[in-house]
Design an enzyme around this catalytic site. Structure first.
Site, PDB file in Angstrom:
ATOM      1  N   ASP A  16     -10.794 -15.528   1.670  1.00 43.15           N
ATOM      2  CA  ASP A  16      -9.338 -15.412   1.551  1.00 43.15           C
ATOM      3  C   ASP A  16      -8.796 -16.242   0.382  1.00 43.15           C
ATOM      4  O   ASP A  16      -7.996 -15.770  -0.431  1.00 43.15           O
ATOM      5  CB  ASP A  16      -8.685 -15.860   2.872  1.00 43.15           C
ATOM      6  CG  ASP A  16      -7.194 -15.542   2.942  1.00 43.15           C
ATOM      7  OD1 ASP A  16      -6.640 -15.085   1.932  1.00 43.15           O
ATOM      8  OD2 ASP A  16      -6.592 -15.758   4.028  1.00 43.15           O
ATOM      9  N   ASP A  55     -12.078   0.764   3.899  1.00 40.37           N
ATOM     10  CA  ASP A  55     -12.282   2.169   4.246  1.00 40.37           C
ATOM     11  C   ASP A  55     -13.703   2.324   4.777  1.00 40.37           C
ATOM     12  O   ASP A  55     -14.667   2.108   4.048  1.00 40.37           O
ATOM     13  CB  ASP A  55     -12.071   3.040   3.006  1.00 40.37           C
ATOM     14  CG  ASP A  55     -12.163   4.527   3.308  1.00 40.37           C
ATOM     15  OD1 ASP A  55     -12.778   4.890   4.317  1.00 40.37           O
ATOM     16  OD2 ASP A  55     -11.617   5.310   2.517  1.00 40.37           O
ATOM     17  N   ASP A 104      -3.702 -16.091   2.813  1.00 41.63           N
ATOM     18  CA  ASP A 104      -2.623 -15.242   3.336  1.00 41.63           C
ATOM     19  C   ASP A 104      -3.149 -14.093   4.186  1.00 41.63           C
ATOM     20  O   ASP A 104      -2.412 -13.156   4.506  1.00 41.63           O
ATOM     21  CB  ASP A 104      -1.792 -14.685   2.173  1.00 41.63           C
ATOM     22  CG  ASP A 104      -2.633 -13.862   1.201  1.00 41.63           C
ATOM     23  OD1 ASP A 104      -3.877 -13.920   1.297  1.00 41.63           O
ATOM     24  OD2 ASP A 104      -2.048 -13.173   0.353  1.00 41.63           O
ATOM     25  N   ILE A 118      -5.279 -11.928   3.211  1.00 39.95           N
ATOM     26  CA  ILE A 118      -5.627 -10.801   2.332  1.00 39.95           C
ATOM     27  C   ILE A 118      -6.641 -11.275   1.295  1.00 39.95           C
ATOM     28  O   ILE A 118      -6.420 -12.292   0.625  1.00 39.95           O
ATOM     29  CB  ILE A 118      -4.369 -10.241   1.618  1.00 39.95           C
ATOM     30  CG1 ILE A 118      -3.395  -9.653   2.645  1.00 39.95           C
ATOM     31  CG2 ILE A 118      -4.768  -9.177   0.593  1.00 39.95           C
ATOM     32  CD1 ILE A 118      -2.083  -9.147   2.036  1.00 39.95           C
ATOM     33  N   ASP A 148      -8.637 -15.975  -4.031  1.00 38.36           N
ATOM     34  CA  ASP A 148      -7.536 -15.521  -4.889  1.00 38.36           C
ATOM     35  C   ASP A 148      -6.452 -16.589  -5.022  1.00 38.36           C
ATOM     36  O   ASP A 148      -5.388 -16.347  -5.588  1.00 38.36           O
ATOM     37  CB  ASP A 148      -6.945 -14.207  -4.345  1.00 38.36           C
ATOM     38  CG  ASP A 148      -6.517 -14.330  -2.884  1.00 38.36           C
ATOM     39  OD1 ASP A 148      -6.073 -15.425  -2.480  1.00 38.36           O
ATOM     40  OD2 ASP A 148      -6.634 -13.342  -2.137  1.00 38.36           O
ATOM     41  N   HIS A 201      -9.119   3.795   6.071  1.00 34.94           N
ATOM     42  CA  HIS A 201      -9.174   5.088   5.393  1.00 34.94           C
ATOM     43  C   HIS A 201      -7.780   5.702   5.260  1.00 34.94           C
ATOM     44  O   HIS A 201      -7.203   6.129   6.254  1.00 34.94           O
ATOM     45  CB  HIS A 201     -10.096   6.020   6.172  1.00 34.94           C
ATOM     46  CG  HIS A 201     -10.364   7.320   5.476  1.00 34.94           C
ATOM     47  ND1 HIS A 201     -10.847   7.395   4.190  1.00 34.94           N
ATOM     48  CD2 HIS A 201     -10.211   8.610   5.882  1.00 34.94           C
ATOM     49  CE1 HIS A 201     -10.985   8.671   3.841  1.00 34.94           C
ATOM     50  NE2 HIS A 201     -10.601   9.414   4.849  1.00 34.94           N
ATOM     51  N   GLY A 255     -10.724  16.054   6.123  1.00 36.38           N
ATOM     52  CA  GLY A 255     -11.920  16.442   6.884  1.00 36.38           C
ATOM     53  C   GLY A 255     -12.614  17.613   6.210  1.00 36.38           C
ATOM     54  O   GLY A 255     -12.849  17.613   5.005  1.00 36.38           O
ATOM     55  N   SER A 299      -8.479  11.357   1.131  1.00 35.84           N
ATOM     56  CA  SER A 299      -9.734  11.748   1.784  1.00 35.84           C
ATOM     57  C   SER A 299     -10.259  13.036   1.135  1.00 35.84           C
ATOM     58  O   SER A 299     -10.420  13.093  -0.073  1.00 35.84           O
ATOM     59  CB  SER A 299      -9.511  11.894   3.294  1.00 35.84           C
ATOM     60  OG  SER A 299     -10.737  11.963   3.969  1.00 35.84           O
ATOM     61  N   GLU A 300     -10.500  14.113   1.914  1.00 35.83           N
ATOM     62  CA  GLU A 300     -10.872  15.389   1.295  1.00 35.83           C
ATOM     63  C   GLU A 300      -9.795  15.814   0.283  1.00 35.83           C
ATOM     64  O   GLU A 300     -10.117  16.312  -0.802  1.00 35.83           O
ATOM     65  CB  GLU A 300     -11.062  16.455   2.378  1.00 35.83           C
ATOM     66  CG  GLU A 300     -10.986  17.909   1.920  1.00 35.83           C
ATOM     67  CD  GLU A 300     -11.966  18.317   0.831  1.00 35.83           C
ATOM     68  OE1 GLU A 300     -12.984  17.632   0.621  1.00 35.83           O
ATOM     69  OE2 GLU A 300     -11.702  19.340   0.162  1.00 35.83           O
TER      70      GLU A 300
HETATM   71 CA    CA Z   1      -5.809 -14.372  -0.094  1.00 39.89          CA
END
Ligand code: CA
Length: 565
Positions: free
Chosen positions: A275, A456, A282, A284, A278, A493, A109, A193-194
């Site tokens: 998805d 993020d 999954d 991701i 790739d 984040h 922060g 972060s910061e």
């Molecule tokens: Ca995937």
């Protein structure tokens, strides 16, 4: 200030393990080190105006071994605003198992909280942290933005920007050297972060201080994050007003613009679009560069309501407002003021009946909260007080929404670049930490590992990738020999989200710095595997531009069945 040199004749095997003594001389006996915690030696050279407030020998606990705790302060003073300032630090010196290494952890922060990475003492590190020159429990004048009020004092701005981390590093290394009668063999800096910005700062501005740096989700374009938060606040306030979402106070209810289920629809649309790019469905999105706005737009159109809004569709206004937000802050001519944002599945995430709050916490806040809780609102006052010259006063935290709504994207961003009498350095020059010349850091043998969550919502991953590409171009084809970046798909984040968000990069950084073994991948685990409907999941995090790819056989929840390609 004394000169600190690395112990001569240092030899370290590539397989050096954590906890092994990293330097040649035999360490002092624990009992002798314990005695040294009673008083500092005469004539110890510390930065000007350093005061040691206390030396305490802390007995071993189940978590942390016996160590000497040093609490100090540099340059205690009264600011021009009448508030008390000082750069506080806390150093912990293990008496039994020092591994020869110095470790500093960065803040978050706008800081003002004493950082104390004590857990690393158990791994043998001498640890240190600082509050960066102001104290949120003391420096909190209401009409100067509360904890942003340190921005009224020019020296407190400078301490927060860069000076505190430099001085505390110098003080810490001198105290370590005195205590062990040997300088630290290696020094490491880690932060998110910061704190990630502070890591960047060390590689760019103070390259001699640290051998190894971990910079997570770095706020490297610091004032531009708050600026972009004001941009999204204006967008979501408009959406709330058009949708008749109001709090009992009469304020537009930013959190009500998207339900948790609505964001889950967006996440599912992203997955539908991206998805399998790739090669594996999954949950991701490993191939983030291929997950374009155009692809996602088609999938969002597929869930647009054709009649009344219900739980299985999004209104056209919800979709287009989100798309405008993801395109990034612009002025009235369409000129980009910060960065666009990547589409990724971490905008949502559901584990059983619990929805991921990580992404929405920054832009929207909680859905049902009685007040507006978007974290981006908390950075409106720092934009006015810390990142404008002169500070725009009076402003209270309670004015954050009004200030955000009054912000003019043609006129007000200039205040980041102006100076005025005692505020002799602009906010941009103080806080934007995006230098691309890391040659001094590379030349001293420094290594940096950078990571950021693909979802993020505090800091744009696209902004970081843009910097990394520029830096790589400036530093040449050998960049990966000292600087590697890891994008964590799905992660919010610094942590959280439908992601393999749990990892510790320090052991691999140590092997890279001390043994020359570069991290080809970092194994990460999902802290909440229930987002994927499984009991456990791991993945390799890959150095950019490589991405994780399934090998084609074996459990898709185990990192060993993936490679970096
Ligand atoms: Ca995937």
């Amino acid at each position: 200030m004394m000169t600190l040199t690395r112990a001569a004749g240092l030899v370290l095997a590539a397989t050096a393990s954590m906890g092994a003594h990293a330097h040649g001389p035999a360490p002092a006996a624990a009992v002798e080190l314990s005695k040294r915690c009673a008083a500092l030696p005469e004539g110890l050279a510390l930065p000007e105006n350093t005061v040691i407030h206390s030396l305490v020998l802390n007995p071993a606990t189940p978590e942390i071994p016996e160590h000497c705790q040093v609490d100090g302060e540099i340059n205690h003073r009264r600011g021009i605003d009448g508030q008390q300032y000082g750069i506080h630090f806390r150093l912990r010196l293990p008496t039994t198992n020092w591994n020869g290494r110095f470790y500093m952890r960065g803040g978050g922060g706008t800081n003002g909280v004493l950082i104390d990475p004590a857990a690393r003492v158990a791994e043998g590190y001498a640890t240190i942290g600082t509050d960066s020159g102001h104290d949120n429990t003391v420096d909190k004048a209401v009409q100067a933005g509360g904890i942003a009020s340190f921005g009224v004092d020019p020296q407190a701005r400078i301490d927060f920007a860069y000076n505190a981390y430099d001085l505390v590093t110098q003080a810490g290394k001198a105290l370590v050297t005195s205590f062990y009668q040997s300088p630290p063999a290696y020094a490491y800096f880690e932060g998110c972060s910061e704190g990630g910005r502070e890591g960047m700062l060390m590689s760019q501005r103070f390259p001699a201080h640290y051998d190894g740096i971990i910079s997570g989700d770095p706020a490297m374009h610091l004032p531009l994050g708050p600026l972009s938060g004001i941009y999204t606040t204006q967008l979501f306030v408009g959406l709330a007003q058009r949708g008749q979402h109001f709090l009992t106070s009469g304020q537009p209810a930013i959190g009500k613009t998207y339900s948790d289920g609505d964001l889950q629809l967006v996440s599912q649309a992203v997955l539908a679009a991206c998805d399998e790019l790739d090669g594996l469905a999954d949950g991701i999105v490993d191939n983030m560069p291929a997950c374009t706005s155009e692809r996602v737009a088609k999938a969002l159109t597929a869930v647009r309501c054709t009649a009344e809004k219900n739980d299985s569709c999004l209104t056209g206004d919800q979709i287009s407002t989100l798309q405008t937000a993801f395109a990034g802050a612009v002025d009235s001519n369409g000129k980009a003021l910060y960065s666009d944002w990547p589409w990724d599945a971490g905008i949502g995430g559901r584990a059983g009946s619990t929805y991921n709050q990580g992404w929405r916490s920054w832009w929207l806040g909680a859905y049902g909260a009685p007040t507006n809780t978007a974290i981006k609102l908390n950075f409106a006052t720092p934009l006015a007080v810390v990142y404008s010259s002169p500070p725009l006063l009076p402003i209270a935290v309670a004015d954050s929404l009004r200030y955000s709504m009054d912000y003019d994207f043609d006129r007000d961003p200039r205040k980041l670049y102006t100076t005025s009498d005692i505020y002799a350095q602009s906010a941009a020059s103080l806080y934007i930490t995006d230098a691309t010349d890391l040659s001094a850091f590379r030349a001293r043998g420094g290594k940096i590992m950078i990571y950021q969550g693909g979802s993020d919502s505090a800091i744009s991953t696209n902004a970081l990738i843009g910097w990394y590409r520029k830096m790589s171009a400036a530093m040449g084809p050998q960049t990966q020999e000292f600087a590697r970046m890891f994008v964590v798909p799905g992660m919010n984040h610094c942590r959280g989200g439908p992601a393999t968000d749990s990892f510790d990069m320090l052991p691999q950084l140590v092997r890279w710095v001390e043994g020359g073994t570069a991290p080809e991948s970092v194994v990460a685990k999902a802290s909440t595997p229930a987002y994927f409907g499984v009991a456990a999941r791991s993945r390799p995090l890959c150095p950019y531009p490589k991405q994780a790819r399934y090998r084609g056989t074996g459990d898709i929840n185990e990192a060993r069945n993936f490679s970096c390609k």
